[in-house]
Motif scaffolding. Structure first.
Motif, PDB file in Angstrom:
ATOM      1  N   ASP A 301       0.817  -1.217   0.000  1.00 33.59           N
ATOM      2  CA  ASP A 301       0.000   0.000   0.000  1.00 33.59           C
ATOM      3  C   ASP A 301       0.849   1.264   0.000  1.00 33.59           C
ATOM      4  O   ASP A 301       0.501   2.252  -0.650  1.00 33.59           O
ATOM      5  CB  ASP A 301      -0.926   0.005   1.223  1.00 33.59           C
ATOM      6  CG  ASP A 301      -2.016  -1.049   1.131  1.00 33.59           C
ATOM      7  OD1 ASP A 301      -2.276  -1.538   0.011  1.00 33.59           O
ATOM      8  OD2 ASP A 301      -2.603  -1.390   2.179  1.00 33.59           O
ATOM      9  N   GLU A 302       1.989   1.250   0.735  1.00 35.48           N
ATOM     10  CA  GLU A 302       2.812   2.439   0.821  1.00 35.48           C
ATOM     11  C   GLU A 302       3.396   2.798  -0.547  1.00 35.48           C
ATOM     12  O   GLU A 302       3.431   3.969  -0.943  1.00 35.48           O
ATOM     13  CB  GLU A 302       3.950   2.236   1.830  1.00 35.48           C
ATOM     14  CG  GLU A 302       3.512   1.786   3.208  1.00 35.48           C
ATOM     15  CD  GLU A 302       3.236   0.283   3.275  1.00 35.48           C
ATOM     16  OE1 GLU A 302       3.959  -0.508   2.629  1.00 35.48           O
ATOM     17  OE2 GLU A 302       2.261  -0.074   3.946  1.00 35.48           O
ATOM     18  N   ILE A 303       3.862   1.788  -1.261  1.00 38.55           N
ATOM     19  CA  ILE A 303       4.454   2.033  -2.583  1.00 38.55           C
ATOM     20  C   ILE A 303       3.380   2.462  -3.573  1.00 38.55           C
ATOM     21  O   ILE A 303       3.571   3.398  -4.361  1.00 38.55           O
ATOM     22  CB  ILE A 303       5.200   0.779  -3.078  1.00 38.55           C
ATOM     23  CG1 ILE A 303       6.464   0.580  -2.258  1.00 38.55           C
ATOM     24  CG2 ILE A 303       5.514   0.873  -4.567  1.00 38.55           C
ATOM     25  CD1 ILE A 303       7.287  -0.625  -2.642  1.00 38.55           C
ATOM     26  N   ARG A 304       2.240   1.811  -3.517  1.00 34.76           N
ATOM     27  CA  ARG A 304       1.147   2.192  -4.415  1.00 34.76           C
ATOM     28  C   ARG A 304       0.732   3.646  -4.163  1.00 34.76           C
ATOM     29  O   ARG A 304       0.472   4.396  -5.105  1.00 34.76           O
ATOM     30  CB  ARG A 304      -0.047   1.255  -4.205  1.00 34.76           C
ATOM     31  CG  ARG A 304      -1.244   1.574  -5.093  1.00 34.76           C
ATOM     32  CD  ARG A 304      -2.318   0.508  -4.953  1.00 34.76           C
ATOM     33  NE  ARG A 304      -1.845  -0.750  -5.510  1.00 34.76           N
ATOM     34  CZ  ARG A 304      -1.858  -1.029  -6.807  1.00 34.76           C
ATOM     35  NH1 ARG A 304      -2.314  -0.142  -7.677  1.00 34.76           N
ATOM     36  NH2 ARG A 304      -1.428  -2.191  -7.246  1.00 34.76           N
ATOM     37  N   SER A 305       0.693   4.044  -2.913  1.00 34.66           N
ATOM     38  CA  SER A 305       0.299   5.409  -2.570  1.00 34.66           C
ATOM     39  C   SER A 305       1.304   6.422  -3.121  1.00 34.66           C
ATOM     40  O   SER A 305       0.921   7.478  -3.650  1.00 34.66           O
ATOM     41  CB  SER A 305       0.184   5.553  -1.051  1.00 34.66           C
ATOM     42  OG  SER A 305      -0.156   6.865  -0.699  1.00 34.66           O
ATOM     43  N   VAL A 306       2.587   6.120  -3.007  1.00 35.51           N
ATOM     44  CA  VAL A 306       3.619   7.025  -3.524  1.00 35.51           C
ATOM     45  C   VAL A 306       3.501   7.149  -5.041  1.00 35.51           C
ATOM     46  O   VAL A 306       3.571   8.249  -5.596  1.00 35.51           O
ATOM     47  CB  VAL A 306       5.022   6.530  -3.140  1.00 35.51           C
ATOM     48  CG1 VAL A 306       6.091   7.324  -3.880  1.00 35.51           C
ATOM     49  CG2 VAL A 306       5.231   6.659  -1.636  1.00 35.51           C
ATOM     50  N   LEU A 307       3.309   6.026  -5.720  1.00 38.82           N
ATOM     51  CA  LEU A 307       3.172   6.061  -7.177  1.00 38.82           C
ATOM     52  C   LEU A 307       1.904   6.811  -7.590  1.00 38.82           C
ATOM     53  O   LEU A 307       1.901   7.540  -8.591  1.00 38.82           O
ATOM     54  CB  LEU A 307       3.151   4.640  -7.735  1.00 38.82           C
ATOM     55  CG  LEU A 307       4.457   3.847  -7.585  1.00 38.82           C
ATOM     56  CD1 LEU A 307       4.289   2.422  -8.120  1.00 38.82           C
ATOM     57  CD2 LEU A 307       5.608   4.535  -8.289  1.00 38.82           C
ATOM     58  N   ASP A 308       0.838   6.630  -6.823  1.00 40.39           N
ATOM     59  CA  ASP A 308      -0.400   7.378  -7.090  1.00 40.39           C
ATOM     60  C   ASP A 308      -0.139   8.878  -7.023  1.00 40.39           C
ATOM     61  O   ASP A 308      -0.577   9.642  -7.897  1.00 40.39           O
ATOM     62  CB  ASP A 308      -1.478   7.019  -6.064  1.00 40.39           C
ATOM     63  CG  ASP A 308      -2.052   5.633  -6.260  1.00 40.39           C
ATOM     64  OD1 ASP A 308      -1.747   4.993  -7.291  1.00 40.39           O
ATOM     65  OD2 ASP A 308      -2.809   5.190  -5.376  1.00 40.39           O
ATOM     66  N   ASP A 309       0.570   9.290  -5.988  1.00 35.10           N
ATOM     67  CA  ASP A 309       0.781  10.721  -5.757  1.00 35.10           C
ATOM     68  C   ASP A 309       1.688  11.337  -6.818  1.00 35.10           C
ATOM     69  O   ASP A 309       1.405  12.417  -7.339  1.00 35.10           O
ATOM     70  CB  ASP A 309       1.377  10.952  -4.368  1.00 35.10           C
ATOM     71  CG  ASP A 309       0.388  10.668  -3.246  1.00 35.10           C
ATOM     72  OD1 ASP A 309      -0.828  10.599  -3.545  1.00 35.10           O
ATOM     73  OD2 ASP A 309       0.823  10.488  -2.097  1.00 35.10           O
ATOM     74  N   ILE A 310       2.789  10.671  -7.119  1.00 35.29           N
ATOM     75  CA  ILE A 310       3.765  11.273  -8.023  1.00 35.29           C
ATOM     76  C   ILE A 310       3.281  11.309  -9.465  1.00 35.29           C
ATOM     77  O   ILE A 310       3.714  12.139 -10.267  1.00 35.29           O
ATOM     78  CB  ILE A 310       5.120  10.533  -7.938  1.00 35.29           C
ATOM     79  CG1 ILE A 310       6.225  11.426  -8.509  1.00 35.29           C
ATOM     80  CG2 ILE A 310       5.085   9.196  -8.666  1.00 35.29           C
ATOM     81  CD1 ILE A 310       7.614  10.908  -8.246  1.00 35.29           C
ATOM     82  N   SER A 311       2.313  10.429  -9.805  1.00 32.24           N
ATOM     83  CA  SER A 311       1.811  10.377 -11.179  1.00 32.24           C
ATOM     84  C   SER A 311       0.432  11.008 -11.328  1.00 32.24           C
ATOM     85  O   SER A 311      -0.145  10.988 -12.421  1.00 32.24           O
ATOM     86  CB  SER A 311       1.740   8.924 -11.657  1.00 32.24           C
ATOM     87  OG  SER A 311       0.770   8.188 -10.914  1.00 32.24           O
ATOM     88  N   ALA A 312      -0.094  11.582 -10.244  1.00 34.41           N
ATOM     89  CA  ALA A 312      -1.459  12.121 -10.278  1.00 34.41           C
ATOM     90  C   ALA A 312      -1.591  13.228 -11.310  1.00 34.41           C
ATOM     91  O   ALA A 312      -0.820  14.190 -11.301  1.00 34.41           O
ATOM     92  CB  ALA A 312      -1.846  12.642  -8.894  1.00 34.41           C
TER      93      ALA A 312
END
Length: 325
Positions: A301-312
């Motif tokens: 979840d932590e990695i998915r959240s970071v990728l979500d944020d940086i690519s939003a």
């Protein structure tokens, strides 16, 4: 490989699909055979093609291989019609063209039906109800089991889905195919919500952003890559600074998980809400094997959240009130 229902239908498809866009062009028959064999042995079922892929050669090769290598009944075949080579009309969604094109596809594929048939693009010069009637006729005649749309906007998809459900006897849309990746999240604005609301399963095309998310372009353009050849124009838009930051984040996540950027990027899009399957194209069976390795990867979840944020993507009005930003 995990199987998922395609939208709100009874059709089950593998959550990774085998793309054939380069079969017959960059991928010769023996390599296509190796890919299909590896895909089927991994539990994959959904194979995606189109009548314009290598001017029909991709469908022809798939038909030959279902005769000699993998039984037709073990695959879920999806093909598309509607794009044409005629420079005066690049898209033809007329009923006559679509049904004629479908018959030609069935002949090349060596089958009496496809499991999923998609209109390949929106035709602004043909009434939408005429295009959609072709889908009804394809299903009622047994030439297609399920139908859908590719490369349509949110309002086009929503209108079509509503039309198909307005009168009993019309065939509901089962699928939509759109480009979707960490570098291309535009469908999240309207297309994906429209699909989810209508019970339409999303097939994510180009989930690796035309190869950029594999990390191969981080330090330049390899001479043997698509970006250095005939597809350079398709790759170039994903080589800007914003994309580089996202690719770097994917690479960092891959290092931390002891896996490849390819598998991280693929696992991200495969498990996005509304996605039924991610369509992976490869030039070699070795490349395909790397993609299939993502089947066992579940992003923390932590990695998915970071990728979500940086690519939003930036969505303002009307998605949020820009006056208070």
């Amino acid at each position: 490989m995990e199987q998922r229902h395609l939208g709100r239908t009874g059709l089950r498809v593998s959550r990774l699909a085998l793309g054939t866009m380069t079969w017959g062009r960059d991928v010769p028959e023996h390599e296509a055979a190796d890919q299909l064999k590896a895909f089927a042995e991994a539990g994959g079922t959904l194979v995606d093609t189109a009548d314009v892929y290598s001017e029909g050669t991709a469908e022809y090769l798939l038909g030959r291989l279902t005769e000699s290598l993998v039984p037709r009944e073990e695959l879920v075949i999806c093909t598309k019609s509607g794009r044409v080579a005629d420079r005066s009309r690049r898209i033809d969604g007329s009923r006559g063209h679509l049904l004629t094109a479908l018959d030609a596809s069935l002949h090349r594929l060596g089958t009496d039906h496809v499991d999923l048939w998609l209109v390949h693009a929106f035709d602004p010069h043909t009434p939408a109800e005429e295009t959609l009637h072709a889908l009804d006729l394809a299903v009622s005649s047994g030439r297609a089991r399920y139908v859908g749309l590719a490369d349509h906007s949110g309002w086009q998809l929503a209108r079509a889905a509503t039309w198909q459900r307005a009168v009993p006897g019309r065939t509901p849309l089962a699928a939509a195919q759109m480009e979707y990746s960490l570098l291309q999240r535009g469908i999240e604005r309207e297309v994906l919500p429209a699909a989810q609301d209508a019970g339409i399963g999303m097939l994510a095309a180009s989930p690796l952003a035309r190869g950029v998310l594999t990390g191969k372009y981080r330090h330049g353009t390899p001479a043997d890559s698509r970006g250095a050849g005939t597809l350079a124009g398709l790759v170039q838009p994903y080589l800007d600074e914003d994309s580089r930051l996202i690719v770097d984040a994917v690479a960092t996540a891959a290092d931390g998980l002891a896996t490849s950027p390819l598998q991280v990027a693929l696992a991200w899009v495969r498990d996005r809400p509304g996605v039924a399957s991610a369509v992976v194209g490869a030039r070699t069976a070795t490349q395909l094997a790397s993609a299939l390795g993502a089947e066992s990867l579940c992003l923390p979840d932590e990695i998915r959240s970071v990728l979500d944020d940086i690519s939003a993507p930036l969505h303002f009005y009307p998605d949020q009130d820009w006056t208070v930003l």
